[in-house]
Design a protein around this motif. Sequence first.
Motif, PDB file in Angstrom:
ATOM      1  N   MET A   1      -7.203   2.662  63.588  1.00  0.00           N
ATOM      2  CA  MET A   1      -7.371   2.756  64.961  1.00  0.00           C
ATOM      3  C   MET A   1      -9.005   2.937  65.316  1.00  0.00           C
ATOM      4  N   LEU A   2      -9.360   2.582  66.488  1.00  0.00           N
ATOM      5  CA  LEU A   2     -10.790   3.002  66.751  1.00  0.00           C
ATOM      6  C   LEU A   2     -11.007   4.257  67.384  1.00  0.00           C
ATOM      7  N   VAL A   3     -12.282   4.522  67.073  1.00  0.00           N
ATOM      8  CA  VAL A   3     -12.901   5.693  67.811  1.00  0.00           C
ATOM      9  C   VAL A   3     -12.808   5.490  69.208  1.00  0.00           C
ATOM     10  N   PRO A   4     -12.312   5.484  70.064  1.00  0.00           N
ATOM     11  CA  PRO A   4     -12.948   5.400  71.583  1.00  0.00           C
ATOM     12  C   PRO A   4     -14.584   6.251  72.466  1.00  0.00           C
TER      13      PRO A   4
ATOM     14  N   ARG B   1     -13.662  13.641  70.875  1.00  0.00           N
ATOM     15  CA  ARG B   1     -14.359  14.586  70.546  1.00  0.00           C
ATOM     16  C   ARG B   1     -14.736  14.706  69.215  1.00  0.00           C
ATOM     17  N   VAL B   2     -13.914  13.784  68.422  1.00  0.00           N
ATOM     18  CA  VAL B   2     -14.381  13.265  66.912  1.00  0.00           C
ATOM     19  C   VAL B   2     -15.566  12.828  66.437  1.00  0.00           C
ATOM     20  N   SER B   3     -16.183  12.078  67.381  1.00  0.00           N
ATOM     21  CA  SER B   3     -17.554  11.447  67.247  1.00  0.00           C
ATOM     22  C   SER B   3     -18.350  12.311  67.226  1.00  0.00           C
TER      23      SER B   3
ATOM     24  N   LYS C   1     -14.251  16.347  57.313  1.00  0.00           N
ATOM     25  CA  LYS C   1     -14.101  17.920  56.445  1.00  0.00           C
ATOM     26  C   LYS C   1     -13.983  18.943  57.769  1.00  0.00           C
ATOM     27  N   ASP C   2     -14.605  18.677  58.933  1.00  0.00           N
ATOM     28  CA  ASP C   2     -14.477  18.819  60.238  1.00  0.00           C
ATOM     29  C   ASP C   2     -13.492  18.593  60.773  1.00  0.00           C
ATOM     30  N   ILE C   3     -13.220  17.921  60.705  1.00  0.00           N
ATOM     31  CA  ILE C   3     -11.897  17.364  61.599  1.00  0.00           C
ATOM     32  C   ILE C   3     -10.788  17.484  61.394  1.00  0.00           C
ATOM     33  N   THR C   4     -10.535  17.517  60.108  1.00  0.00           N
ATOM     34  CA  THR C   4      -9.118  17.421  59.051  1.00  0.00           C
ATOM     35  C   THR C   4      -8.840  19.057  59.152  1.00  0.00           C
ATOM     36  N   SER C   5     -10.008  19.885  59.082  1.00  0.00           N
ATOM     37  CA  SER C   5      -9.916  21.345  59.370  1.00  0.00           C
ATOM     38  C   SER C   5      -9.880  21.968  60.455  1.00  0.00           C
ATOM     39  N   ILE C   6      -8.919  21.262  61.456  1.00  0.00           N
ATOM     40  CA  ILE C   6      -8.851  22.157  62.366  1.00  0.00           C
ATOM     41  C   ILE C   6      -6.970  21.846  62.526  1.00  0.00           C
ATOM     42  N   ARG C   7      -6.683  22.798  62.949  1.00  0.00           N
ATOM     43  CA  ARG C   7      -5.025  22.782  62.629  1.00  0.00           C
ATOM     44  C   ARG C   7      -4.205  21.808  63.420  1.00  0.00           C
TER      45      ARG C   7
ATOM     46  N   ASP D   1      -8.813  12.398  72.100  1.00  0.00           N
ATOM     47  CA  ASP D   1      -9.026  13.582  72.810  1.00  0.00           C
ATOM     48  C   ASP D   1     -10.242  13.285  73.000  1.00  0.00           C
ATOM     49  N   THR D   2     -10.691  12.761  74.740  1.00  0.00           N
ATOM     50  CA  THR D   2     -11.485  12.717  74.984  1.00  0.00           C
ATOM     51  C   THR D   2     -12.475  14.284  76.192  1.00  0.00           C
ATOM     52  N   ARG D   3     -11.417  15.369  75.299  1.00  0.00           N
ATOM     53  CA  ARG D   3     -12.293  16.770  76.037  1.00  0.00           C
ATOM     54  C   ARG D   3     -13.862  17.108  75.365  1.00  0.00           C
ATOM     55  N   LYS D   4     -14.400  17.880  75.954  1.00  0.00           N
ATOM     56  CA  LYS D   4     -15.255  17.602  75.283  1.00  0.00           C
ATOM     57  C   LYS D   4     -15.655  19.438  73.936  1.00  0.00           C
ATOM     58  N   LYS D   5     -14.600  20.517  74.018  1.00  0.00           N
ATOM     59  CA  LYS D   5     -14.619  21.297  73.321  1.00  0.00           C
ATOM     60  C   LYS D   5     -13.547  20.994  71.427  1.00  0.00           C
ATOM     61  N   PHE D   6     -14.252  21.020  71.108  1.00  0.00           N
ATOM     62  CA  PHE D   6     -13.664  20.485  69.797  1.00  0.00           C
ATOM     63  C   PHE D   6     -12.954  21.654  68.765  1.00  0.00           C
ATOM     64  N   PHE D   7     -11.880  22.072  68.676  1.00  0.00           N
ATOM     65  CA  PHE D   7     -11.430  23.289  68.212  1.00  0.00           C
ATOM     66  C   PHE D   7     -10.186  23.028  67.263  1.00  0.00           C
TER      67      PHE D   7
END
Length: 229
Positions: free
Chosen positions: A151-154, A158-160, A165-171, A223-229
């Motif tokens: 898939m393409l990152v749109p 928010r993952v851009s 490591k940061d992405i996969t560590s999110i619950r 997901d395009t929400r600004k908050k990365f959690f």
Amino acid sequence: MYIVVAGSGMIGGVLIRKLIRSKHDVILIEQDKQLCESMYAETGVVAIHGSASDISVLNEAKIDKADVFVATTANDADNLAATILAKSYGVSQLIVRMRDPAYEKAYRVAGANTILRVTDLLVNQMVFEIEKPEVQRITTIGSGKAAIFRMLVPKAARVSGKSVKDITSIRKFPPQCVFIAVYSHKSGEFTIPRGNQVIQEGDELFMISATDDIKAASDFINDTRKKFF
């Protein structure tokens, strides 16, 4: 989404129930009056008695407003005719059930985006094709328990700008989903990602995941929400 389904037999009926549970607007076209009445009584779906190869019936179903047309009848000739007509009304996503492989070329010429053989047809796959057209499944593994997909990152995802490591560590990121390759359309580089690999919008991601987690992974990446959690 506005979805018109032709046929409410074993496959079409299960598909309609799943789509309605997912809050889609579904219109059923069914030649069997008794099936029309029973599906309406059970699900509340708007059921039109008639053939999907009849222009007047398609007009009644407001086919010109449809995002998706799905032909699930047991007759390939009927499915083909209905697909051709739906295409002529500008429906962009056409999914057909195919019984006889001899019809495959005709379906492709007619513009069918997805052709599903009866022998390996899974209703969940049809729902997946409708709801997640941005995800391209490459192959399945372990009798369908897992799959490799891309898939393409749109834009504005928010993952851009975040590392693998940061992405996969999110619950909320599915634990059974793994990045296996990244292709950067900007640089033309194809890499096997490490933990510090930074994902950018426009990157093409190749991932392997438990089949049940593909939708969650897609939702997370898109997901395009600004908050990365």
